[in-house]
Each structure stands twice: as structure tokens, then as C-alpha cells.
Motif scaffolding. Structure first.
Motif, PDB file in Angstrom:
ATOM      1  N   LYS A 135       0.808  -1.473  -0.060  1.00  9.07           N
ATOM      2  CA  LYS A 135       0.301   0.317   0.183  1.00  9.07           C
ATOM      3  C   LYS A 135       1.142   1.147   0.122  1.00  9.07           C
ATOM      4  O   LYS A 135       0.234   2.278  -0.411  1.00  9.07           O
ATOM      5  CB  LYS A 135      -0.683  -0.093   1.268  1.00  9.07           C
ATOM      6  N   ASP A 158      -5.117  -5.758  -0.013  1.00 15.98           N
ATOM      7  CA  ASP A 158      -5.931  -5.334   1.492  1.00 15.98           C
ATOM      8  C   ASP A 158      -6.905  -5.940   1.959  1.00 15.98           C
ATOM      9  O   ASP A 158      -7.267  -5.943   0.891  1.00 15.98           O
ATOM     10  CB  ASP A 158      -5.385  -4.260   1.233  1.00 15.98           C
ATOM     11  N   SER A 159      -7.204  -6.398   2.571  1.00 10.72           N
ATOM     12  CA  SER A 159      -8.165  -7.255   3.572  1.00 10.72           C
ATOM     13  C   SER A 159      -9.529  -6.344   2.966  1.00 10.72           C
ATOM     14  O   SER A 159     -10.616  -6.804   2.151  1.00 10.72           O
ATOM     15  CB  SER A 159      -8.550  -7.944   4.585  1.00 10.72           C
ATOM     16  N   GLU A 160      -9.490  -4.881   3.570  1.00  9.83           N
ATOM     17  CA  GLU A 160     -11.066  -3.750   3.622  1.00  9.83           C
ATOM     18  C   GLU A 160     -10.460  -3.759   2.242  1.00  9.83           C
ATOM     19  O   GLU A 160     -12.151  -3.419   1.258  1.00  9.83           O
ATOM     20  CB  GLU A 160     -10.144  -2.578   4.039  1.00  9.83           C
ATOM     21  N   ASN A 200      -1.756   2.291   9.769  1.00  7.78           N
ATOM     22  CA  ASN A 200      -2.349   1.772   8.572  1.00  7.78           C
ATOM     23  C   ASN A 200      -4.232   2.357   8.332  1.00  7.78           C
ATOM     24  O   ASN A 200      -3.542   1.836   6.544  1.00  7.78           O
ATOM     25  CB  ASN A 200      -2.163   0.016   9.153  1.00  7.78           C
ATOM     26  N   GLU A 227      -4.781   2.950   4.414  1.00  8.70           N
ATOM     27  CA  GLU A 227      -5.590   2.616   4.246  1.00  8.70           C
ATOM     28  C   GLU A 227      -6.658   3.510   3.540  1.00  8.70           C
ATOM     29  O   GLU A 227      -7.248   3.272   2.552  1.00  8.70           O
ATOM     30  CB  GLU A 227      -6.104   0.993   4.484  1.00  8.70           C
TER      31      GLU A 227
END
Ligand code: NDP
Ligand code: MG
Length: 385
Positions: A126, A151-153, A218, A222
Motif C-alpha cells: 500500500k 489489502d483485506s479492506e 495503517n 488504507e
């Protein structure tokens, strides 16, 4: 017919995302690894080379590359080194997708090189998008390559958007666990140790991102990542604390409908989704059990205590080289925190100080980004806390 559906390169194969990417490859015989890259962990890299038989291996540290070259002399693999080596891995003609599982904004040049060579990007790294999103997204569009979020989100949002009208987004709801210190106030954070900060409640990840989760840096990264990936305004991104990490993120549409993606916390799902997009494949592992799952709770992020988030939003609003300074200062500060040279709250102080002292450049070129990075790192390294 070709035996393999997809040929991939993994930059950062020895890390948390890298090894889980290889778990996905191991479980899916139609993926072929053509190249592996790491910083210095040649012990693990050698094992990975012996198992996956890539044609190319890149090791950033020259002396480690030389050592690896000796160790794998019996195999048909070329070992390259330095930034040149990472770039060679990024543009390898045989691959169609590059997994950017490297940590830090050192991933910028390989990512840009891969896009220029027409490779799709499965993006975990990211920091690259945060600092160079204004260069990367238009370039990807121009070259017709996909940026597939790992990235999970962002994978959750990407999944929620599948089959829907992307222009009908009202806002993105990015969920956050709140990290290991959720609920604490500032005075309780002054003396937390590295070990405390590394104890994430839900996810097992590399050290750098685990510290970033504890500071909420983080989540700030994000928010910036989401802005580039999905082309939304900062004001249309809301962070929602959901301590158990069951909802991985949500999208609210203009008609008020909210789509969410739920699941157990397992990075193999977003990795696999990116590699096979738009297909879904079977993935072994635990499933959510709605017989025992009693509740999903929500909170507002505590922006007063966890300044990583508001500092990031401030940097994003400023734009230009400011997100680079935010990110580079944080990378250098986290490295110092991990070496126990500075305290937890010094991370916030250092980011704020580096940003205050920075003279912003608008719409920076790659060279200007790398220069701003150098300045921020120098600021952190020479600052006494
Ligand atoms: P790790 O620290 O576990 O792994 C980092 C990887 O990058 C290692 O393979 C490391 O190699 C490699 N690397 C570091 N420096 C260099 C270099 N100079 N040249 C080449 N390779 C290098 O990190 P994570 O896997 O946790 O994170 C990777 C990225 O994914 C980060 O951007 C993170 O924010 C993002 N991410 C991670 C998640 C997770 O669950 N872990 C979730 C969402 C995003 P070596 O082992 O040799 O040092
Ligand atoms: Mg995440």
C-alpha cells in the motif's frame, strides 16, 4: 492447451503476504511462479526456489544474492540483485501478474516498471499507492492493466463493487479492528513496549504493518489507498471500528443500500481473489458460524488517542509530496521503534514534525517523491526524541 492458467511473480515472497501467496499457489496447480524476490532472507528463498522452481530470483542485498547464487547452482534459476534485480523481476516477459508483497515505498519503481510492461498488479504494498497513486493509477489505465487489491479492506470493497455501478458509490466504509491498544488513552500508551505493540488481536502480519495497526497509521494509509483505488473523495471514506474483523469493509450506494463483505480473518482469500479475479475458487479454512457468532459491534475510531489516522487524513488533504513525507517518516520511525530507540508516541511526534518541516511540492514526479522520501528519512534519523 497450456498447463497453467496464470504465471506470476512474487516480490516479497519471504514475508507474511508472500508466504501466504505461495500457500495459495501450492493449493492451486494452475498457477505457476516464474519469479521470486526478497530483501535478504535467502534461507527461506532457497527453500521456495526448490519447491516452486522459478526461472528468476531477485535478492536486494548484493552479498546475499551472491551467496544464494552458490547455493542454487544445481538449479536452472538466474539470481539477480539490487534495485536492478527487482526491476528485472517486475518486467519478466513470462509473467502476467506481479504480486507486490514487499513492504515499504521501495516497491514504487518495480510496480511502475511492471505496469509499463503491461503486467497486472496484485497489490499488497500500500505504501506505493499512498505515495505515488497519482502516477500509478493513470499509468495503469493507459496501459490497460488491472490493479487488484490484496489489502483485506480494499479487496472487500472491490468484492462489494463487483457487478454494480461504480459511479453510484455514496461512501466507502473501511473497517478497523482498532489494534491491540483499542480503548486505551494517551497516557497509557507512553510506555507500551514493542512486544505489546506486536500483539495484534486478529491478524498475524509482518512487523511493520503490525505496528502501523497499533498506531492506526495503517488505517490512515488504507484511506489514502482506497481513494486512489476507487477514485472517491476523502470525505466519502469513513473509518468504522469493528473490533473482531468479521466485516472486512463496506460500500454504501446512493440509494442507501450497504454492501459488506464478511469472513474469517484470512489473507489467503483476498490474495486468491486477486489472482483469479473475476473467478472465485474453493479456499480451505474456517467459515463464519452464524450459530455461535452472537454480535458484530461497532465503535467510532478514537482520533484523539490514535493520531495516526488524523495525521494521515491531514497529509492526504495537503496532497502533493505530503503523503510521501507522512509515509516515509512513519517507515523510518517504525524502524526506530522496533529497534527500541524511540517510544510509541514518538511515532506521532516524528510524523508531525517531519510534515511540519516539509516544503510541499505539488503533483510530484517519481524523482520528487524519492527526494521527499530521503528528506523525511533524514529528518527522522537526525531527530532526537
Ligand atoms: P513482511 O515484513 O512480512 O514481508 C516483507 C517482504 O518484503 C519480505 O519478503 C522481505 O524480504 C521483502 N523485502 C523487504 N525489503 C526488501 C527489499 N529492499 N527488496 C526486496 N524485498 C524486500 O511484510 P508483510 O507481508 O506483512 O507486508 C507486505 C506488504 O503488504 C506491506 O506493504 C503491508 O502493508 C501489506 N499488507 C500486509 C498484510 C498482512 O497481512 N501481512 C495485510 C495487508 C497489507 P526479507 O524477508 O528477505 O526481508
Ligand atoms: Mg488492511
Amino acid at each position: 492447451m497450456e498447463k497453467y492458467l496464470k504465471k506470476i511473480a512474487v516480490l516479497g515472497s519471504t514475508g507474511s503476504i508472500g508466504t501466504q501467496t505461495l500457500d495459495v499457489v501450492r493449493a492451486n496447480k494452475d498457477l505457476k511462479v516464474e519469479a521470486l524476490g526478497a530483501g535478504s532472507n535467502i534461507e527461506l528463498l532457497e527453500q521456495q526456489i526448490r519447491e516452486f522452481r522459478p526461472r528468476l530470483a531477485a535478492v536486494y542485498r548484493e552479498e546475499k544474492a551472491a551467496e544464494l547464487r552458490e547455493r542454487v547452482r544445481d538449479l536452472d534459476v538466474t539470481v539477480v540483485s539490487g534495485m536492478e534485480g527487482l526491476l528485472e523481476l517486475a518486467v519478466l516477459p513470462e509473467t502476467e501478474i506481479l504480486v507486490t508483497a514487499i513492504v515499504g515505498m521501495i516497491g514504487i519503481r518495480p510496480t511502475i516498471a511492471a505496469i509499463e510492461a503491461g503486467k497486472d498488479i496484485a497489490l499488497a504494498n500500500k505504501e506505493t499507492l499512498v505515495t505515488a497513486g497519482h502516477l500509478i493509477m493513470p499509468l495503469a489505465k493507459e496501459k490497460g492493466v488491472k490493479i487488484l487489491p490484496v489489502d483485506s479492506e480494499h479487496s472487500a470493497i472491490f468484492q462489494c463493487l463487483s457487478g454494480s455501478d461504480g459511479r453510484a458509490i455514496d461512501k466507502l466504509l473501511i473497517t478497523a479492528s482498532g489494534g491491540p491498544f483499542r480503548g486505551r488513552k494517551k497516557d497509557a500508551l507512553a510506555h507500551v513496549t514493542v512486544e505489546d505493540a506486536l500483539r495484534h488481536p486478529n491478524w498475524s502480519m509482518g512487523h511493520k504493518i503490525t505496528i502501523d495497526s497499533a498506531t492506526l497509521v495503517n488505517k490512515g494509509l488504507e484511506v489514502m489507498e482506497a481513494r486512489w483505488l476507487f477514485g472517491v473523495e476523502l470525505e466519502d471514506i469513513q473509518v468504522v471500528v469493528q473490533p473482531k474483523s468479521i466485516i472486512h469493509s463496506m460500500v454504501q450506494f446512493v440509494d442507501g443500500a450497504v454492501m459488506a463483505q464478511l469472513g474469517t480473518p484470512d489473507m489467503k482469500l483476498p490474495i486468491q481473489y486477486a489472482l483469479y479475479y473475476p473467478q472465485r475458487r474453493y479456499l480451505a479454512g474456517e467459515r463464519l458460524d452464524f450459530k455461535t457468532l452472537r454480535e458484530i459491534t461497532f465503535e467510532e475510531p478514537d482520533m484523539e488517542t490514535f493520531e495516526g489516522l488524523p495525521l494521515a487524513i491531514g497529509a492526504a488533504k495537503e496532497g502533493g509530496t505530503m503523503p510521501t513525507v507522512f509515509n516515509a517518516a512513519n517507515e523510518a520511525l517504525v524502524a526506530r521503534f522496533l529497534k527500541k530507540e524511540i517510544g510509541f508516541l514518538d511515532i506521532y511526534e516524528g510524523i508531525r514534525g517531519a510534515m511540519e518541516d516539509h516544503r510541499k511540492r505539488e503533483n510530484p514526479s517519481l524523482e520528487e517523491i524519492l527526494l521527499a522520501e530521503r528528506e523525511a528519512r533524514d529528518w527522522v534519523e537526525s531527530h532526537k526524541f
